[in-house]
Design a protein around this motif. Structure first.
Motif, PDB file in Angstrom:
ATOM      1  N   LEU A  17       0.836  -1.206   0.000  1.00  0.00           N
ATOM      2  CA  LEU A  17       0.000   0.000   0.000  1.00  0.00           C
ATOM      3  C   LEU A  17       0.870   1.256   0.000  1.00  0.00           C
ATOM      4  O   LEU A  17       0.589   2.217  -0.721  1.00  0.00           O
ATOM      5  CB  LEU A  17      -0.929   0.014   1.220  1.00  0.00           C
ATOM      6  CG  LEU A  17      -2.054  -1.018   1.249  1.00  0.00           C
ATOM      7  CD1 LEU A  17      -2.788  -0.962   2.587  1.00  0.00           C
ATOM      8  CD2 LEU A  17      -3.023  -0.802   0.087  1.00  0.00           C
TER       9      LEU A  17
ATOM     10  N   ALA B  57      -4.271  -3.443   5.320  1.00  0.00           N
ATOM     11  CA  ALA B  57      -4.767  -4.566   4.531  1.00  0.00           C
ATOM     12  C   ALA B  57      -4.539  -5.839   5.321  1.00  0.00           C
ATOM     13  O   ALA B  57      -3.539  -5.981   6.010  1.00  0.00           O
ATOM     14  CB  ALA B  57      -4.038  -4.640   3.192  1.00  0.00           C
TER      15      ALA B  57
ATOM     16  N   PHE C 128      -9.814   3.649   5.389  1.00  0.00           N
ATOM     17  CA  PHE C 128      -9.248   2.769   4.366  1.00  0.00           C
ATOM     18  C   PHE C 128      -8.802   1.462   4.998  1.00  0.00           C
ATOM     19  O   PHE C 128      -7.796   1.414   5.697  1.00  0.00           O
ATOM     20  CB  PHE C 128      -8.041   3.460   3.704  1.00  0.00           C
ATOM     21  CG  PHE C 128      -7.468   2.693   2.544  1.00  0.00           C
ATOM     22  CD1 PHE C 128      -7.795   3.033   1.242  1.00  0.00           C
ATOM     23  CD2 PHE C 128      -6.607   1.633   2.756  1.00  0.00           C
ATOM     24  CE1 PHE C 128      -7.262   2.331   0.167  1.00  0.00           C
ATOM     25  CE2 PHE C 128      -6.069   0.921   1.698  1.00  0.00           C
ATOM     26  CZ  PHE C 128      -6.396   1.275   0.397  1.00  0.00           C
TER      27      PHE C 128
ATOM     28  N   VAL D 197      -8.598  -2.799   3.734  1.00  0.00           N
ATOM     29  CA  VAL D 197      -8.724  -3.693   2.587  1.00  0.00           C
ATOM     30  C   VAL D 197      -8.696  -5.129   3.080  1.00  0.00           C
ATOM     31  O   VAL D 197      -7.744  -5.540   3.739  1.00  0.00           O
ATOM     32  CB  VAL D 197      -7.557  -3.484   1.591  1.00  0.00           C
ATOM     33  CG1 VAL D 197      -7.646  -4.491   0.446  1.00  0.00           C
ATOM     34  CG2 VAL D 197      -7.535  -2.077   1.064  1.00  0.00           C
TER      35      VAL D 197
ATOM     36  N   LYS E  58      -6.399  -8.106  -5.019  1.00  0.00           N
ATOM     37  CA  LYS E  58      -5.914  -6.766  -4.655  1.00  0.00           C
ATOM     38  C   LYS E  58      -4.403  -6.635  -4.803  1.00  0.00           C
ATOM     39  O   LYS E  58      -3.907  -5.562  -5.110  1.00  0.00           O
ATOM     40  CB  LYS E  58      -6.290  -6.436  -3.202  1.00  0.00           C
ATOM     41  CG  LYS E  58      -7.735  -6.663  -2.820  1.00  0.00           C
ATOM     42  CD  LYS E  58      -8.655  -5.667  -3.444  1.00  0.00           C
ATOM     43  CE  LYS E  58     -10.068  -5.722  -2.896  1.00  0.00           C
ATOM     44  NZ  LYS E  58     -10.726  -6.994  -2.829  1.00  0.00           N
TER      45      LYS E  58
ATOM     46  N   LEU F 279       0.169  -3.610  -4.875  1.00  0.00           N
ATOM     47  CA  LEU F 279      -1.247  -3.326  -5.075  1.00  0.00           C
ATOM     48  C   LEU F 279      -1.535  -3.288  -6.573  1.00  0.00           C
ATOM     49  O   LEU F 279      -0.891  -2.545  -7.317  1.00  0.00           O
ATOM     50  CB  LEU F 279      -1.598  -1.981  -4.425  1.00  0.00           C
ATOM     51  CG  LEU F 279      -3.057  -1.537  -4.509  1.00  0.00           C
ATOM     52  CD1 LEU F 279      -3.977  -2.540  -3.812  1.00  0.00           C
ATOM     53  CD2 LEU F 279      -3.209  -0.146  -3.885  1.00  0.00           C
TER      54      LEU F 279
ATOM     55  N   ASP G 277      -5.103  -3.642  -7.767  1.00  0.00           N
ATOM     56  CA  ASP G 277      -6.527  -3.371  -7.991  1.00  0.00           C
ATOM     57  C   ASP G 277      -6.762  -1.884  -8.227  1.00  0.00           C
ATOM     58  O   ASP G 277      -6.497  -1.060  -7.338  1.00  0.00           O
ATOM     59  CB  ASP G 277      -7.339  -3.854  -6.782  1.00  0.00           C
ATOM     60  CG  ASP G 277      -8.818  -3.586  -6.934  1.00  0.00           C
ATOM     61  OD1 ASP G 277      -9.383  -3.952  -7.978  1.00  0.00           O
ATOM     62  OD2 ASP G 277      -9.403  -2.979  -6.015  1.00  0.00           O
TER      63      ASP G 277
ATOM     64  N   GLU H 126      -9.470  -0.015  -8.334  1.00  0.00           N
ATOM     65  CA  GLU H 126     -10.427   0.633  -7.421  1.00  0.00           C
ATOM     66  C   GLU H 126      -9.769   0.924  -6.071  1.00  0.00           C
ATOM     67  O   GLU H 126      -9.969   1.990  -5.487  1.00  0.00           O
ATOM     68  CB  GLU H 126     -11.651  -0.269  -7.221  1.00  0.00           C
ATOM     69  CG  GLU H 126     -12.712   0.363  -6.328  1.00  0.00           C
ATOM     70  CD  GLU H 126     -13.927  -0.536  -6.159  1.00  0.00           C
ATOM     71  OE1 GLU H 126     -14.490  -0.531  -5.043  1.00  0.00           O
ATOM     72  OE2 GLU H 126     -14.302  -1.236  -7.121  1.00  0.00           O
ATOM     73  N   THR H 127      -8.965  -0.011  -5.580  1.00  0.00           N
ATOM     74  CA  THR H 127      -8.268   0.204  -4.311  1.00  0.00           C
ATOM     75  C   THR H 127      -7.237   1.324  -4.451  1.00  0.00           C
ATOM     76  O   THR H 127      -7.060   2.129  -3.541  1.00  0.00           O
ATOM     77  CB  THR H 127      -7.615  -1.099  -3.829  1.00  0.00           C
ATOM     78  OG1 THR H 127      -8.616  -2.123  -3.761  1.00  0.00           O
ATOM     79  CG2 THR H 127      -6.983  -0.939  -2.457  1.00  0.00           C
ATOM     80  N   LYS H 128      -6.583   1.393  -5.608  1.00  0.00           N
ATOM     81  CA  LYS H 128      -5.631   2.490  -5.843  1.00  0.00           C
ATOM     82  C   LYS H 128      -6.340   3.838  -5.823  1.00  0.00           C
ATOM     83  O   LYS H 128      -5.815   4.821  -5.293  1.00  0.00           O
ATOM     84  CB  LYS H 128      -4.916   2.294  -7.186  1.00  0.00           C
ATOM     85  CG  LYS H 128      -3.881   1.200  -7.165  1.00  0.00           C
ATOM     86  CD  LYS H 128      -3.138   1.122  -8.489  1.00  0.00           C
ATOM     87  CE  LYS H 128      -2.107   0.014  -8.464  1.00  0.00           C
ATOM     88  NZ  LYS H 128      -1.280  -0.012  -9.674  1.00  0.00           N
TER      89      LYS H 128
ATOM     90  N   ARG I 192      -9.077   4.566  -4.163  1.00  0.00           N
ATOM     91  CA  ARG I 192      -9.408   4.842  -2.753  1.00  0.00           C
ATOM     92  C   ARG I 192      -8.180   5.352  -2.010  1.00  0.00           C
ATOM     93  O   ARG I 192      -8.272   6.267  -1.192  1.00  0.00           O
ATOM     94  CB  ARG I 192      -9.955   3.574  -2.082  1.00  0.00           C
ATOM     95  CG  ARG I 192     -11.339   3.179  -2.550  1.00  0.00           C
ATOM     96  CD  ARG I 192     -11.831   1.908  -1.866  1.00  0.00           C
ATOM     97  NE  ARG I 192     -11.677   1.978  -0.434  1.00  0.00           N
ATOM     98  CZ  ARG I 192     -11.263   0.962   0.334  1.00  0.00           C
ATOM     99  NH1 ARG I 192     -10.958  -0.208  -0.214  1.00  0.00           N
ATOM    100  NH2 ARG I 192     -11.155   1.103   1.628  1.00  0.00           N
ATOM    101  N   LEU I 193      -7.025   4.764  -2.291  1.00  0.00           N
ATOM    102  CA  LEU I 193      -5.782   5.200  -1.660  1.00  0.00           C
ATOM    103  C   LEU I 193      -5.462   6.637  -2.064  1.00  0.00           C
ATOM    104  O   LEU I 193      -5.032   7.451  -1.232  1.00  0.00           O
ATOM    105  CB  LEU I 193      -4.642   4.255  -2.042  1.00  0.00           C
ATOM    106  CG  LEU I 193      -3.274   4.544  -1.440  1.00  0.00           C
ATOM    107  CD1 LEU I 193      -3.309   4.588   0.087  1.00  0.00           C
ATOM    108  CD2 LEU I 193      -2.262   3.492  -1.921  1.00  0.00           C
TER     109      LEU I 193
END
Length: 197
Positions: free
Chosen positions: A30, A124, A154, A156, A164, A171, A173, A175-177, A179-180
């Motif tokens: 992350l 995560a 945040f 995960v 992910k 990382l 994914d 969508e997760t990036k 959000r980060l």
């Protein structure tokens, strides 16, 4: 004719600190992703991953003549020079990982290098994705005078589809990036607010 002056966004230095020492740690992944995001699209941020593995276990006997061991001095200087902090930690027994707690404890020795800084937490893992560790870290932050962003939160769950992270803990994914990236933007705003910029 006067030329227009365009103000560039204020650049803040972010110390990124991981509570896991594993090279393929999802939490370290992350933070690596946060560095990449800051270099590509989070204007105004410079994120540097600070390694806590050289820190000895906290022991005030190691403080001699008002000085800390060299690894601790270097770590404290990095934190002091940063405008804000980005923590990533797995959850161990409903709490933060020992390497992160050790780093926080060394940084809190007088003079406290955490005081007054903006901070954010990402995590995560399985189950709650490290959420309980985040709440405990927020409690610790009260005493060391850190100011955490409240939103977005945040966490995960690294083991639920879609994938992910890759096999090296990176990382992957999108969508997760995204959000980060939103966490980094919130940290940027809070940092500027606390600094009166």
């Amino acid at each position: 004719m006067e030329s227009a002056v365009v103000a560039s966004p204020a650049v803040i230095k972010v110390a990124a600190i991981c509570g896991s020492l594993r090279k393929a740690s999802f939490n370290r992944g992350l933070l690596r992703s946060a560095v990449e995001i800051s270099e590509r699209s989070a204007n105004g941020m410079q994120v540097e991953l600070i390694d806590v593995s050289p820190l000895p276990m906290i022991n005030t006997d190691l403080e001699v003549d008002g000085r800390f061991p060299p690894a601790v001095e270097a770590f404290r200087r990095k934190v002091l020079e940063a405008d804000s902090i980005l923590f990533a930690s797995p959850e161990y027994n409903y709490s933060v990982a020992p390497p992160l707690k050790n780093a926080i404890d060394w940084g809190s020795r007088p003079p406290n290098v955490w005081a007054g800084k903006a901070a954010a937490i990402v995590s995560a893992g399985g189950g709650f994705g490290g959420g309980r560790a985040q709440y405990h870290l927020r409690q610790i932050g009260v005493f060391v005078d850190l100011h955490f962003i409240n939103k977005p939160e945040f966490v995960v769950n690294a083991f639920q589809p879609p994938t992910k992270f890759d096999g090296e803990g990176n990382l992957v994914d999108p969508e997760t990036k995204e959000r980060l990236k939103q966490v980094l933007q919130a940290l940027h705003r809070l940092t500027l607010q606390l600094q009166g910029r």
